[in-house]
Design a protein around this motif. Structure first.
Motif, PDB file in Angstrom:
ATOM      1  N   GLN A  36       0.826  -1.188   0.000  1.00  0.00           N
ATOM      2  CA  GLN A  36       0.000   0.000   0.000  1.00  0.00           C
ATOM      3  C   GLN A  36       0.870   1.252   0.000  1.00  0.00           C
ATOM      4  O   GLN A  36       1.866   1.330   0.712  1.00  0.00           O
ATOM      5  CB  GLN A  36      -0.914   0.006   1.230  1.00  0.00           C
ATOM      6  CG  GLN A  36      -1.937  -1.112   1.250  1.00  0.00           C
ATOM      7  CD  GLN A  36      -2.872  -1.043   0.063  1.00  0.00           C
ATOM      8  OE1 GLN A  36      -3.390   0.024  -0.256  1.00  0.00           O
ATOM      9  NE2 GLN A  36      -3.075  -2.172  -0.594  1.00  0.00           N
ATOM     10  N   PRO A  37       0.518   2.241  -0.787  1.00  0.00           N
ATOM     11  CA  PRO A  37       1.306   3.472  -0.777  1.00  0.00           C
ATOM     12  C   PRO A  37       1.155   4.188   0.555  1.00  0.00           C
ATOM     13  O   PRO A  37       0.139   4.049   1.233  1.00  0.00           O
ATOM     14  CB  PRO A  37       0.684   4.281  -1.918  1.00  0.00           C
ATOM     15  CG  PRO A  37      -0.697   3.749  -2.079  1.00  0.00           C
ATOM     16  CD  PRO A  37      -0.609   2.298  -1.727  1.00  0.00           C
ATOM     17  N   PRO A  38       2.157   4.938   0.961  1.00  0.00           N
ATOM     18  CA  PRO A  38       2.080   5.651   2.241  1.00  0.00           C
ATOM     19  C   PRO A  38       0.949   6.667   2.234  1.00  0.00           C
ATOM     20  O   PRO A  38       0.632   7.261   1.202  1.00  0.00           O
ATOM     21  CB  PRO A  38       3.444   6.326   2.346  1.00  0.00           C
ATOM     22  CG  PRO A  38       3.943   6.422   0.943  1.00  0.00           C
ATOM     23  CD  PRO A  38       3.405   5.213   0.246  1.00  0.00           C
ATOM     24  N   GLN A  39       0.324   6.860   3.388  1.00  0.00           N
ATOM     25  CA  GLN A  39      -0.790   7.781   3.505  1.00  0.00           C
ATOM     26  C   GLN A  39      -0.458   8.972   4.412  1.00  0.00           C
ATOM     27  O   GLN A  39      -1.334   9.761   4.751  1.00  0.00           O
ATOM     28  CB  GLN A  39      -2.023   7.038   4.038  1.00  0.00           C
ATOM     29  CG  GLN A  39      -2.501   5.912   3.126  1.00  0.00           C
ATOM     30  CD  GLN A  39      -2.879   6.412   1.732  1.00  0.00           C
ATOM     31  OE1 GLN A  39      -3.515   7.451   1.595  1.00  0.00           O
ATOM     32  NE2 GLN A  39      -2.475   5.675   0.705  1.00  0.00           N
ATOM     33  N   THR A  40       0.784   9.065   4.834  1.00  0.00           N
ATOM     34  CA  THR A  40       1.200  10.171   5.694  1.00  0.00           C
ATOM     35  C   THR A  40       2.479  10.792   5.156  1.00  0.00           C
ATOM     36  O   THR A  40       3.224  10.169   4.390  1.00  0.00           O
ATOM     37  CB  THR A  40       1.445   9.691   7.135  1.00  0.00           C
ATOM     38  OG1 THR A  40       2.461   8.668   7.131  1.00  0.00           O
ATOM     39  CG2 THR A  40       0.163   9.124   7.742  1.00  0.00           C
ATOM     40  N   ASN A  41       2.732  12.029   5.564  1.00  0.00           N
ATOM     41  CA  ASN A  41       3.953  12.728   5.184  1.00  0.00           C
ATOM     42  C   ASN A  41       4.992  12.586   6.280  1.00  0.00           C
ATOM     43  O   ASN A  41       4.665  12.570   7.469  1.00  0.00           O
ATOM     44  CB  ASN A  41       3.677  14.219   4.973  1.00  0.00           C
ATOM     45  CG  ASN A  41       2.748  14.480   3.805  1.00  0.00           C
ATOM     46  OD1 ASN A  41       2.772  13.754   2.828  1.00  0.00           O
ATOM     47  ND2 ASN A  41       1.942  15.524   3.914  1.00  0.00           N
ATOM     48  N   SER A  42       6.246  12.463   5.892  1.00  0.00           N
ATOM     49  CA  SER A  42       7.324  12.420   6.869  1.00  0.00           C
ATOM     50  C   SER A  42       8.582  12.987   6.247  1.00  0.00           C
ATOM     51  O   SER A  42       8.764  12.937   5.030  1.00  0.00           O
ATOM     52  CB  SER A  42       7.585  10.980   7.335  1.00  0.00           C
ATOM     53  OG  SER A  42       8.093  10.196   6.261  1.00  0.00           O
ATOM     54  N   ILE A  82      12.368  11.497   2.723  1.00  0.00           N
ATOM     55  CA  ILE A  82      11.001  12.025   2.695  1.00  0.00           C
ATOM     56  C   ILE A  82      10.008  10.980   2.218  1.00  0.00           C
ATOM     57  O   ILE A  82      10.248  10.254   1.257  1.00  0.00           O
ATOM     58  CB  ILE A  82      10.923  13.249   1.762  1.00  0.00           C
ATOM     59  CG1 ILE A  82      11.865  14.351   2.242  1.00  0.00           C
ATOM     60  CG2 ILE A  82       9.501  13.783   1.661  1.00  0.00           C
ATOM     61  CD1 ILE A  82      11.989  15.506   1.283  1.00  0.00           C
ATOM     62  N   THR A  83       8.864  10.933   2.882  1.00  0.00           N
ATOM     63  CA  THR A  83       7.679  10.269   2.371  1.00  0.00           C
ATOM     64  C   THR A  83       6.628  11.357   2.207  1.00  0.00           C
ATOM     65  O   THR A  83       6.287  12.047   3.177  1.00  0.00           O
ATOM     66  CB  THR A  83       7.155   9.197   3.350  1.00  0.00           C
ATOM     67  OG1 THR A  83       8.155   8.189   3.497  1.00  0.00           O
ATOM     68  CG2 THR A  83       5.897   8.563   2.808  1.00  0.00           C
ATOM     69  N   ARG A  84       6.171  11.540   0.998  1.00  0.00           N
ATOM     70  CA  ARG A  84       5.276  12.659   0.739  1.00  0.00           C
ATOM     71  C   ARG A  84       4.089  12.192  -0.089  1.00  0.00           C
ATOM     72  O   ARG A  84       4.255  11.492  -1.097  1.00  0.00           O
ATOM     73  CB  ARG A  84       6.030  13.740  -0.044  1.00  0.00           C
ATOM     74  CG  ARG A  84       5.321  15.080  -0.123  1.00  0.00           C
ATOM     75  CD  ARG A  84       5.454  15.830   1.176  1.00  0.00           C
ATOM     76  NE  ARG A  84       4.871  17.163   1.089  1.00  0.00           N
ATOM     77  CZ  ARG A  84       4.684  17.941   2.131  1.00  0.00           C
ATOM     78  NH1 ARG A  84       5.014  17.521   3.342  1.00  0.00           N
ATOM     79  NH2 ARG A  84       4.165  19.138   1.983  1.00  0.00           N
ATOM     80  N   VAL A  85       2.887  12.530   0.322  1.00  0.00           N
ATOM     81  CA  VAL A  85       1.676  12.199  -0.425  1.00  0.00           C
ATOM     82  C   VAL A  85       1.305  13.417  -1.259  1.00  0.00           C
ATOM     83  O   VAL A  85       0.985  14.480  -0.714  1.00  0.00           O
ATOM     84  CB  VAL A  85       0.523  11.815   0.523  1.00  0.00           C
ATOM     85  CG1 VAL A  85      -0.732  11.502  -0.285  1.00  0.00           C
ATOM     86  CG2 VAL A  85       0.920  10.629   1.387  1.00  0.00           C
ATOM     87  N   ILE A  86       1.391  13.294  -2.595  1.00  0.00           N
ATOM     88  CA  ILE A  86       1.188  14.433  -3.483  1.00  0.00           C
ATOM     89  C   ILE A  86       0.036  14.117  -4.437  1.00  0.00           C
ATOM     90  O   ILE A  86       0.190  13.335  -5.379  1.00  0.00           O
ATOM     91  CB  ILE A  86       2.468  14.745  -4.288  1.00  0.00           C
ATOM     92  CG1 ILE A  86       3.647  14.959  -3.330  1.00  0.00           C
ATOM     93  CG2 ILE A  86       2.261  15.965  -5.181  1.00  0.00           C
ATOM     94  CD1 ILE A  86       4.964  15.179  -4.014  1.00  0.00           C
ATOM     95  N   PRO A  87      -1.118  14.693  -4.216  1.00  0.00           N
ATOM     96  CA  PRO A  87      -2.253  14.418  -5.101  1.00  0.00           C
ATOM     97  C   PRO A  87      -2.095  15.089  -6.450  1.00  0.00           C
ATOM     98  O   PRO A  87      -1.257  15.995  -6.623  1.00  0.00           O
ATOM     99  CB  PRO A  87      -3.432  15.008  -4.330  1.00  0.00           C
ATOM    100  CG  PRO A  87      -2.828  16.114  -3.517  1.00  0.00           C
ATOM    101  CD  PRO A  87      -1.454  15.631  -3.146  1.00  0.00           C
ATOM    102  N   SER A  92      17.112  15.425  -8.060  1.00  0.00           N
ATOM    103  CA  SER A  92      16.970  14.481  -6.951  1.00  0.00           C
ATOM    104  C   SER A  92      15.515  14.152  -6.659  1.00  0.00           C
ATOM    105  O   SER A  92      15.230  13.178  -5.960  1.00  0.00           O
ATOM    106  CB  SER A  92      17.605  15.063  -5.679  1.00  0.00           C
ATOM    107  OG  SER A  92      18.967  15.344  -5.866  1.00  0.00           O
ATOM    108  N   MET A  93      14.591  14.963  -7.172  1.00  0.00           N
ATOM    109  CA  MET A  93      13.179  14.807  -6.809  1.00  0.00           C
ATOM    110  C   MET A  93      12.321  14.181  -7.897  1.00  0.00           C
ATOM    111  O   MET A  93      11.318  13.535  -7.595  1.00  0.00           O
ATOM    112  CB  MET A  93      12.593  16.167  -6.431  1.00  0.00           C
ATOM    113  CG  MET A  93      13.188  16.761  -5.167  1.00  0.00           C
ATOM    114  SD  MET A  93      12.295  18.227  -4.596  1.00  0.00           S
ATOM    115  CE  MET A  93      12.803  19.425  -5.831  1.00  0.00           C
TER     116      MET A  93
END
Length: 343
Positions: free
Chosen positions: A21-27, A38-43, A230-231
């Motif tokens: 499952q893809p991550p559902q929170t930002n860190s 970074i874990t980032r949820v970007i709609p 890098s992004m």
């Protein structure tokens, strides 16, 4: 015992499904070197057209092709995309050789400026052709001006400065027919990089500079990568995203040339007196940083340099003529060239 075994199986299955499952929170965690993990949820943003939103929802195509496979698939795509471009932007197309360099000669149906010419140097990572049709056809149609797209020699068989030399050979020949004030030079991606390189080399050779440059998603420094490298991947936030610094720097194009050579990397050149230049990039462009850094270098040198950044879209999005943003981008490009060459 059996129940314990079933419980272990269920826990393992749950763990596997959770991992998929893809991550559902930002860190965001900074390590000792300041590198951000970074874990980032970007709609998908609603600030772009519905067509662009649909495009962002598509996953990247298969990667890790051989060079031969890349050239074959890119040539096939460029032919199909060129046909679609030609339906939307009717032109006539010829194959010519100028100064012993093969070119595509793109002619508007109504040539309103027979004493003007635009020179395109296509994208494709310097090792394939991903733009000689798609970058030239709309601009010839919209400006009502001839476009010569240079089919320069490709790397790694022909590393730097082969592409620069080929483009300058074509430019020299066209100078016999056209005044420099009636010539513009432009390109996308590798072609954007090449545009700046050629301009620097023309200045070194004391040749007259063209009236305008178009640097559309490029960069000017082969010695280091900008932040956006890098992004993002070529398709923005989809596709392979290798950790920055974990892959060796490619020398297919640069060869043995010093990465800070002022022609190879115009950021280290004397940019004073460059022609008026239009820079275009986008929010998820892998070369967003490179374009912005080179634009600022032009400004610091006192040049007339303007920058347009499109929202959210990936690298060289204007090759997709189905997007309203593409029509807008072509309009900016065509208006800029027309204004500069018609003075």
């Amino acid at each position: 015992m059996r129940s314990q075994f079933l419980l272990a199986v269920l826990l393992a299955l749950a763990s596997t499904l959770s991992a998929q499952q893809p991550p559902q929170t930002n860190s965001s965690v900074l390590d000792a070197n300041g590198t951000a993990h970074i874990t980032r949820v970007i709609p998908v943003p609603t600030t772009i057209s519905s067509e662009a939103q649909t495009s962002l929802r598509r996953p990247a195509d298969a990667e890790h092709q051989t060079r031969a496979e890349r050239r074959t698939t890119t040539d096939a795509w460029q032919t199909r995309a060129g046909e679609a471009s030609r339906k939307a932007y009717p032109v006539n197309i010829e194959s010519l050789t100028i100064a012993n360099v093969p070119v595509r000669n793109i002619l508007p149906l109504e040539d309103k400026h027979p004493d003007h010419v635009l020179i395109n140097v296509h994208g494709g990572g310097f090792n394939s052709d991903s733009g000689s049709f798609t970058e030239s056809i709309p601009i010839a149609n919209l400006t009502h001006t001839r476009v010569v797209s240079v089919l320069y020699r490709l790397a790694p068989e022909h590393p730097f400065p082969a592409a620069v030399d080929d483009t300058i050979a074509v430019y020299r020949e066209l100078l016999k027919t056209y005044k420099p004030a009636h010539i513009a030079l432009y390109g996308t991606s590798a072609g954007a990089i090449l545009t700046a390189e050629v301009a620097v080399r023309l200045k070194q050779l004391n040749l007259p500079l063209p009236a305008a440059l178009g640097i559309f998603s490029g960069m000017g420094d082969f010695s280091q990568n900008g932040d956006s490298w890098s992004m993002y991947a070529l398709r923005g936030l989809t596709g392979s995203l290798p950790v920055a610094g974990t892959q060796p720097r490619s020398t297919e194009y640069t060869g043995t040339t010093d990465p800070k050579d002022p022609v190879l990397s115009p950021l280290y050149a004397d940019l004073h007196g460059m022609p008026p230049t239009l820079f275009i990039t986008s929010g998820r462009d892998i070369l967003l940083s490179g374009t912005g850094i080179l634009h600022r270098a032009f400004l610091r040198s006192g040049d007339d340099a303007r920058l347009i950044v499109f929202e959210a879209l990936p690298h060289a999005f204007w090759n997709d003529i189905s997007l309203p943003e593409t029509k807008e981008a072509y309009g900016y490009m065509a208006d800029f060239f027309s204004q500069r060459l018609n003075r």
